[in-house]
Write a protein that holds these residues in place. Sequence first.
Motif, short mmCIF file in Angstrom:
data_model
loop_
_atom_site.label_atom_id
_atom_site.label_comp_id
_atom_site.label_asym_id
_atom_site.label_seq_id
_atom_site.Cartn_x
_atom_site.Cartn_y
_atom_site.Cartn_z
N UNK A 186 -76.63 -111.95 64.18
CA UNK A 186 -76.30 -111.58 62.80
C UNK A 186 -75.21 -110.51 62.74
N UNK A 187 -75.43 -109.37 63.37
CA UNK A 187 -74.44 -108.30 63.29
C UNK A 187 -73.08 -108.68 63.87
N UNK A 188 -73.03 -109.30 65.07
CA UNK A 188 -71.69 -109.69 65.57
C UNK A 188 -70.94 -110.61 64.60
N UNK A 189 -71.66 -111.57 64.02
CA UNK A 189 -71.02 -112.49 63.06
C UNK A 189 -70.58 -111.74 61.81
N UNK A 190 -71.42 -110.85 61.33
CA UNK A 190 -71.07 -110.06 60.14
C UNK A 190 -69.85 -109.18 60.41
N UNK A 191 -69.80 -108.54 61.57
CA UNK A 191 -68.66 -107.68 61.90
C UNK A 191 -67.37 -108.48 62.00
N UNK A 192 -67.43 -109.66 62.61
CA UNK A 192 -66.22 -110.51 62.70
C UNK A 192 -65.76 -110.95 61.32
N UNK A 193 -66.71 -111.33 60.46
CA UNK A 193 -66.38 -111.76 59.11
C UNK A 193 -65.74 -110.62 58.32
N UNK A 194 -66.29 -109.43 58.41
CA UNK A 194 -65.73 -108.26 57.72
C UNK A 194 -64.30 -108.00 58.21
N UNK A 195 -64.12 -108.01 59.53
CA UNK A 195 -62.80 -107.75 60.09
C UNK A 195 -61.78 -108.81 59.66
N UNK A 196 -62.18 -110.09 59.68
CA UNK A 196 -61.28 -111.17 59.28
C UNK A 196 -60.88 -111.04 57.82
N UNK A 197 -61.86 -110.81 56.97
CA UNK A 197 -61.56 -110.69 55.54
C UNK A 197 -60.69 -109.48 55.25
#
Length: 192
Positions: free
Chosen positions: A176-187
């Motif tokens: 969950x956290x790795x995916x959330x961090x990547x999504x935040x960074x991409x956006x």
Amino acid sequence: MKLANTAHTTRSWRIHEIAGDFDVEDVWALETPGGPDDFARLVKQFSSGDFPAGAPLIVRALWALRWKLGALFRLDGRDSGLDSRVESVRDRLPDDLRETLTGPDEDWLPFTPIYRLDEEFAAEMANSTMHGILHLAWVEDEPGHYRGQMAVLVRPNGRFGRAYMGFIKPFRYLFVYPALMRLIERKWAAGS
């Protein structure tokens, strides 16, 4: 990047005044480089509703499983949430925080905004397992250079809540956290 809890606890955030009985579960540095006036953009980005829909399949599957189990075991019923099982942290706010905005116009479900300042935002949720707070902050790393910081605060509901939080911890850290961090960074990089 995961940070030590002291990255949250040593700062003079207003959340400490109202959530001293919550445990600091996680603290993360967000890859959201910006200037002093970019915090509103971060709060808006968080409320955009792209998580978990924009996350990898494994995270979406875990999220869907959690909601199905929650329905099956009645973890998320009206009688287990805010203002039924637990009082909203908003009820603890000092007068000066009661007058602040509570957040953007976007839908924050399953969270309920508590307060919003120029460099700090808090939202809460509760169910049968815990009462949790999502705390976002805007941190100056060096003069004129800022980034977001996210802390997750929890107050587990009894032994079952503590066991539940322990059970889901590996899933949060592995998926969950790795995916959330990547999504935040991409956006953030895309200017969303």
